[in-house]
Write a protein that holds these residues in place. Sequence first.
Motif: not given
Length: 266
Positions: A88-96, A134-137, A184-193
Amino acid sequence: EAIYGGLNSLKGARVLVTGASTGIGEQMAYHYARFGAKIVITARREKVLQQVVEKCLSLGAQKAFYIAADMANEADPDKVVDYALEKLGGLDYLVLNHIGPSPFSMWKGDVDHTKWLMKVNFFSYIQMAWKALPSLEQNKGSLVVVSSLLGKITSPFVAPYSSTKFALNGFFGSLRHELAMKKSNVSISVCTLGLIDTDSAMEKVRGVTDVPAYPATDAALNIIITGSTRQPELFYPWFTYFIVITKDWFPSLTDYMTQNSYNYIP
């Protein structure tokens, strides 16, 4: 359709989704595809991943690739992130989102299983997050962590699983502070399901609990919206938020309700 118009920012976004062969991960892949994202998906089963990728392309993904990987294997988490960056040449979203199978039963002292599950459900998450950072940054990206109500409150029959989710909440909550302090300009979203109607979840709880299950496709869409709007937390379904709040105010009531929402068969 209005929702898909409302999240135009996802068009062309570069996304890596783990645990995407079934359940919530598979549904997330399809939603990202409808938004016109570029997607890399991973899970263990190559054949199933192939089918998911084909469907993603038919739904409108700009690009879709898969890589089969086992997250209990120490080299695989890095390998997957490298593959996504290359494709993809980089990442905008990493969804774990991936989890290893775990029994829904009383704890019988299986320490080895818990160690293995920690590798899959926890250590691989922090390994991938660090590798992708680093890529998300660079891209003002987002890290989306799929956790569980069982990472906020305790419940019977899920000691190993619950411990991995508590670990995730602790680690990524801590990392969020550090990123904020570093500006940092990276956001972290933690999803409680809460309980989601995936095949694997329903198989375990059928006949054991009457807790209502919610649709995986809806959970998936809520997770994606949370990540793209850079919200720190998602509670889905909404009432999981109240369960988390009441546990501290009325602990004995919460314990009573927890223990009585399961049919215990010795």
